[in-house]
Scaffold this motif. Structure first.
Motif, PDB file in Angstrom:
ATOM      1  N   LEU A 129       0.857  -1.189   0.000  1.00 55.11           N
ATOM      2  CA  LEU A 129       0.000   0.000   0.000  1.00 55.11           C
ATOM      3  C   LEU A 129       0.891   1.236   0.000  1.00 55.11           C
ATOM      4  O   LEU A 129       2.053   1.169   0.388  1.00 55.11           O
ATOM      5  CB  LEU A 129      -0.899   0.005   1.242  1.00 55.11           C
ATOM      6  CG  LEU A 129      -1.876  -1.156   1.351  1.00 55.11           C
ATOM      7  CD1 LEU A 129      -2.738  -1.007   2.606  1.00 55.11           C
ATOM      8  CD2 LEU A 129      -2.764  -1.253   0.118  1.00 55.11           C
ATOM      9  N   PHE A 130       0.326   2.368  -0.436  1.00 53.04           N
ATOM     10  CA  PHE A 130       1.100   3.604  -0.437  1.00 53.04           C
ATOM     11  C   PHE A 130       1.034   4.208   0.966  1.00 53.04           C
ATOM     12  O   PHE A 130      -0.038   4.622   1.416  1.00 53.04           O
ATOM     13  CB  PHE A 130       0.547   4.581  -1.473  1.00 53.04           C
ATOM     14  CG  PHE A 130       0.463   3.987  -2.849  1.00 53.04           C
ATOM     15  CD1 PHE A 130       1.581   3.403  -3.437  1.00 53.04           C
ATOM     16  CD2 PHE A 130      -0.729   3.986  -3.561  1.00 53.04           C
ATOM     17  CE1 PHE A 130       1.516   2.843  -4.708  1.00 53.04           C
ATOM     18  CE2 PHE A 130      -0.812   3.426  -4.828  1.00 53.04           C
ATOM     19  CZ  PHE A 130       0.310   2.852  -5.402  1.00 53.04           C
ATOM     20  N   PRO A 131       2.160   4.254   1.673  1.00 54.41           N
ATOM     21  CA  PRO A 131       2.123   4.618   3.095  1.00 54.41           C
ATOM     22  C   PRO A 131       1.772   6.081   3.347  1.00 54.41           C
ATOM     23  O   PRO A 131       1.352   6.431   4.438  1.00 54.41           O
ATOM     24  CB  PRO A 131       3.556   4.327   3.571  1.00 54.41           C
ATOM     25  CG  PRO A 131       4.389   4.392   2.343  1.00 54.41           C
ATOM     26  CD  PRO A 131       3.518   3.949   1.205  1.00 54.41           C
ATOM     27  N   HIS A 132       1.954   6.916   2.320  1.00 55.46           N
ATOM     28  CA  HIS A 132       1.695   8.350   2.518  1.00 55.46           C
ATOM     29  C   HIS A 132       0.284   8.723   2.114  1.00 55.46           C
ATOM     30  O   HIS A 132      -0.064   9.892   2.080  1.00 55.46           O
ATOM     31  CB  HIS A 132       2.703   9.173   1.729  1.00 55.46           C
ATOM     32  CG  HIS A 132       2.678   8.910   0.244  1.00 55.46           C
ATOM     33  ND1 HIS A 132       2.867   7.660  -0.287  1.00 55.46           N
ATOM     34  CD2 HIS A 132       2.457   9.726  -0.799  1.00 55.46           C
ATOM     35  CE1 HIS A 132       2.790   7.725  -1.604  1.00 55.46           C
ATOM     36  NE2 HIS A 132       2.531   8.959  -1.947  1.00 55.46           N
ATOM     37  N   LYS A 133      -0.529   7.725   1.776  1.00 55.74           N
ATOM     38  CA  LYS A 133      -1.907   8.005   1.395  1.00 55.74           C
ATOM     39  C   LYS A 133      -2.857   7.263   2.331  1.00 55.74           C
ATOM     40  O   LYS A 133      -2.542   6.177   2.805  1.00 55.74           O
ATOM     41  CB  LYS A 133      -2.150   7.569  -0.056  1.00 55.74           C
ATOM     42  CG  LYS A 133      -1.352   8.395  -1.052  1.00 55.74           C
ATOM     43  CD  LYS A 133      -1.720   8.064  -2.475  1.00 55.74           C
ATOM     44  CE  LYS A 133      -0.894   8.868  -3.457  1.00 55.74           C
ATOM     45  NZ  LYS A 133      -1.241  10.299  -3.450  1.00 55.74           N
ATOM     46  N   TYR A 174      -4.179   5.746   7.872  1.00 57.60           N
ATOM     47  CA  TYR A 174      -3.016   5.446   7.054  1.00 57.60           C
ATOM     48  C   TYR A 174      -2.656   3.975   7.218  1.00 57.60           C
ATOM     49  O   TYR A 174      -2.955   3.376   8.256  1.00 57.60           O
ATOM     50  CB  TYR A 174      -1.839   6.342   7.458  1.00 57.60           C
ATOM     51  CG  TYR A 174      -2.018   7.757   6.960  1.00 57.60           C
ATOM     52  CD1 TYR A 174      -1.531   8.129   5.709  1.00 57.60           C
ATOM     53  CD2 TYR A 174      -2.709   8.700   7.708  1.00 57.60           C
ATOM     54  CE1 TYR A 174      -1.712   9.409   5.226  1.00 57.60           C
ATOM     55  CE2 TYR A 174      -2.899   9.983   7.233  1.00 57.60           C
ATOM     56  CZ  TYR A 174      -2.399  10.343   5.992  1.00 57.60           C
ATOM     57  OH  TYR A 174      -2.587  11.599   5.502  1.00 57.60           O
ATOM     58  N   PHE A 176      -0.106   2.402   8.111  1.00 56.99           N
ATOM     59  CA  PHE A 176       0.611   1.985   9.323  1.00 56.99           C
ATOM     60  C   PHE A 176      -0.327   1.834  10.515  1.00 56.99           C
ATOM     61  O   PHE A 176       0.036   1.230  11.523  1.00 56.99           O
ATOM     62  CB  PHE A 176       1.745   2.970   9.651  1.00 56.99           C
ATOM     63  CG  PHE A 176       1.293   4.253  10.291  1.00 56.99           C
ATOM     64  CD1 PHE A 176       1.259   4.373  11.681  1.00 56.99           C
ATOM     65  CD2 PHE A 176       0.882   5.331   9.513  1.00 56.99           C
ATOM     66  CE1 PHE A 176       0.835   5.557  12.275  1.00 56.99           C
ATOM     67  CE2 PHE A 176       0.462   6.508  10.107  1.00 56.99           C
ATOM     68  CZ  PHE A 176       0.437   6.618  11.495  1.00 56.99           C
TER      69      PHE A 176
END
Ligand SMILES: Nc1ncnc2c1ncn2[C@@H]1O[C@H](COP(=O)(O)OP(=O)(O)O)[C@@H](O)[C@H]1O
Ligand SMILES: [Mg+2]
Lengths: 284, 222
Positions: A129-133, A174, A176
Motif C-alpha cells: 500500500l502507499f504509506p503516505h496516502k 493510514y 501503518f
C-alpha cells in the motif's frame, strides 16, 4: 507429450468458453538464471487458477509477467476482449475493450506492457500500500489519476467496496495504522477498484499472522464465487482445493502438472508434485 | 579579569540581528531552495539509465564535494571577473551556496529515492502509472519524508557556512560583527556574540527539524 502440451493447456477444464487469458511458451531469464523455461496456461472467464510450487520456482515471476511488471524474453500472452456481460456486473473495463495480444519474441513496446497491465490487477504478498496516502486515497489513486474516471463516482464505488470488506471506518486511516489483515483487504479493494478483467494474487496471506488469514481467504473466496477470474499463488492447499477450478504445480520454471484440484492434490501424477505435497503436508 | 562591555553587547545586538535577518537568513533560504531544485535534477540524472546524464551528474557532485566551499566562493567572485564575468557579491554568494547545496543534497535525495522499497514502484506500475507519474506521486513524496533529517542537517550547515559570504563583502551577521569589532576593538565580545546568535538560530532550526521528523516519520514504507 508433456502435460502442458495437451491440446488446450492449463485452464482447459471447461471447453465451452474461450479463455480470458492464454499464455504460451513464456520464457524469462535473469542474466544466466533461467527462471521460466516455458510456461503455458489459460484461464477461462470466471475461473480461478491456483499456482502452487516450491519457493524460487518462478510463481511470482509468472504473475509479474502477466501484469506487465516483468518483460519476458519470449512467448505470448493474450487477454481476450472484455465480454459485454462483464459490463452488467460492473466487472471489467466495459465492453469496448479489445483483445490484447503480446508476442515477446518480437520487440515489445512499453505501450503493449501498459495494455497488459491495464487488464489485470495484482494483490501483493506484502500489500505494497502507499504509506503516505489514506486508505481511501490508496483505493481511488489508480481509477482517478490513471484512468481519469470522475472522482465522485470512483469515491462512491471505493466506499462501497470498503464497506463490503468492513473497513469503512478506516477510510481516513493510514496503512501503518492497520493490521496486516486490514492492509491486505485494502490491497484487494485497491485491485478491485481498477475494474480489471483478471485478478492476480501473490501469496496474499503468507505475510499475515495466522489468526488474520481467514478473513482474507474468505474475501477471496467470495470474489471467486461472484465470478471474478483469478490467478492465485498460494501455499494454502485447503483453500486452493476449495476455491480453485484448477491447480497448476510449478517447479523449475515450468508447469509440471495441472488439473482438477481434488484430483491433483490427492493423486498427483508426477514424482516432483508428490514430493512437494508431501513436504508441505509433513513439515517435520 | 576583563569586565565584559554589556553596553556594547546590547548595542551590537540590533545590528547583528539585522545582519541575520537581512543577510544570513535570506541567503540561506534562497540558496537552499535553488540548491534543492538543482539537487533533485542531479539525483534524477544520477539514477537515469542514460549513461551520459549519470556521468555528468557524478562529475558535478564529485567536484562540488571534493573542493572547499571557500574556494568555490572565491572562484565565482574573484576568479570569474578575470575571464570577463563580473557578478555582484549577493548573486555570487547565492550561486556558490546553491551549487554547493546542489552537490550535497543530490546524494541525499538519490539515497532517499533508492530507499523507497521496490514494491512501491511495482504497486504504482500495477495501478497503471507511468514512470514519471510513479516518481512524482508515489516515490518522491516518500523520498521527501526520508530526506527530512539529512536535508535539515544540510540546511543547518548552510546557515553557518553563509558566514563565509562576509569574505566576498556580503553584509550578513558575521560581517556586521567584524565591522563593529574592528571599530570597537572588542573582538572577543563581538565574535562570541555572533557565535551566540548562530547557535540560537541553529537551536531553533533543530527544534523545528524534530517536530517535522515526528510528523512525517509515520508515513514511510518499511
Ligand atoms: N528481479 C530479479 N532479478 C534476478 N533474479 C530474480 C529476480 N526476480 C526473481 N528472480 C529469481 O527468479 C527465481 C524465481 O523467483 P520467483 O518467481 O520469485 O519464485 P517464487 O515466487 O516461486 O518463489 C528465483 O531464483 C529468484 O532468485
Ligand atoms: Mg513468490
Amino acid at each position: 507429450m508433456s502435460p502442458v502440451d495437451l491440446p488446450a493447456g492449463v485452464g482447459s477444464g471447461r471447453t465451452d468458453a474461450a479463455p480470458l487469458l492464454r499464455v504460451r511458451g513464456l520464457k524469462k531469464s535473469f542474466g544466466s538464471n533461467r527462471v521460466l523455461e516455458s510456461v503455458d496456461l489459460a484461464v477461462g472467464p470466471g475461473r480461478v487458477l491456483a499456482l502452487i510450487g516450491p519457493s524460487g520456482s518462478g510463481k511470482t515471476t509468472i504473475l509479474r509477467c502477466l501484469n506487465g511488471l516483468e518483460l519476458p524474453d519470449g512467448g505470448t500472452i493474450e487477454v481476450a476482449a472484455a465480454a459485454s456481460a462483464d459490463a452488467d456486473t460492473g466487472q471489467g473495463r466495459g465492453s469496448t475493450s479489445t483483445a490484447v495480444v503480446v508476442d515477446f519474441a518480437a520487440k515489445t513496446s512499453p505501450k503493449q506492457l501498459a495494455a497488459l497491465r491495464d487488464r489485470s490487477a495484482m494483490v501483493f504478498q506484502l500489500y505494497n500500500l502507499f504509506p503516505h496516502k489514506t486508505v481511501l486515497q490508496n483505493v481511488i489513486e489508480g481509477p482517478v489519476v490513471v484512468q481519469r474516471r470522475p472522482l465522485a463516482e470512483v469515491t462512491a464505488e471505493a466506499l462501497a467496496l470498503l464497506e463490503r470488506v468492513g473497513l469503512t471506518n478506516k477510510r481516513d486511516s493510514y496503512p501503518f495504522e492497520l493490521s496486516g489483515g486490514q492492509q491486505q483487504r485494502v490491497g484487494i479493494v485497491r485491485a478491485l477498484a481498477l475494474r480489471p478483467q483478471l485478478l492476480l494474487f501473490d501469496e496474499p496471506t503468507s505475510a499475515l499472522d495466522p489468526e488474520l488469514v481467514g478473513d482474507v481467504l474468505r474475501l477471496i473466496k467470495e470474489l471467486a464465487d461472484e465470478g471474478w477470474s483469478m490467478v492465485i499463488v498460494t501455499h494454502e492447499l485447503e483453500f486452493a482445493r476449495e476455491v480453485a477450478h484448477e491447480i497448476a504445480f510449478v517447479d523449475g520454471g515450468t508447469i509440471v502438472e495441472h488439473g482438477d484440484p481434488k484430483q491433483l492434490l490427492r493423486h498427483p501424477q508426477q514424482e516432483r508434485t508428490r514430493q512437494f505435497l508431501y513436504r508441505l503436508l509433513n513439515p517435520f | 579579569m576583563i569586565q565584559p562591555d554589556w553596553e556594547l553587547f546590547v548595542n551590537s545586538l540590533w545590528p547583528l540581528l539585522d545582519g541575520a535577518v537581512r543577510g544570513t537568513i535570506p541567503l540561506a533560504l534562497a540558496s537552499f531552495a535553488i540548491g534543492l531544485v538543482l539537487a533533485l535534477v542531479l539525483a534524477l540524472m544520477r539514477l537515469s539509465s542514460k549513461r551520459a546524464l549519470a556521468a555528468i551528474a557524478r562529475g558535478y557532485i564529485s567536484i562540488v564535494r571534493g573542493t572547499p566551499l571557500l574556494v568555490q566562493l572565491f572562484v565565482i567572485f574573484y576568479g570569474l571577473p578575470s575571464i570577463g564575468v563580473l557578478i555582484d557579491p549577493w548573486p555570487s554568494a547565492i550561486v556558490a551556496f546553491s551549487v554547493n547545496v546542489g552537490g550535497y543534497a543530490a546524494e541525499v535525495i538519490r539515497a532517499a529515492i533508492l530507499s523507497v522499497p521496490k514494491g512501491q514502484w511495482e504497486a504504482a506500475y500495477m495501478i497503471g502509472m507511468s514512470r514519471n507519474r510513479a516518481l512524482t506521486r508515489i516515490i518522491l513524496p516518500q523520498a521527501a519524508r526520508v530526506s527530512v533529517p539529512p536535508l535539515s542537517n544540510t540546511f543547518i550547515s548552510l546557515v553557518k557556512d553563509t558566514s563565509l559570504a562576509s569574505l566576498i563583502l556580503v553584509t550578513e551577521l558575521f560581517r556586521e560583527a567584524q565591522q563593529i569589532a574592528a571599530f570597537s576593538q572588542k573582538f572577543m565580545l563581538l565574535y562570541l556574540e555572533a557565535a551566540l546568535i548562530y547557535w540560537v538560530i541553529c537551536l531553533i532550526l533543530s527544534t523545528g527539524q524534530g517536530f517535522l521528523e515526528k510528523r512525517l516519520d509515520r508515513y514511510v514504507a518499511r
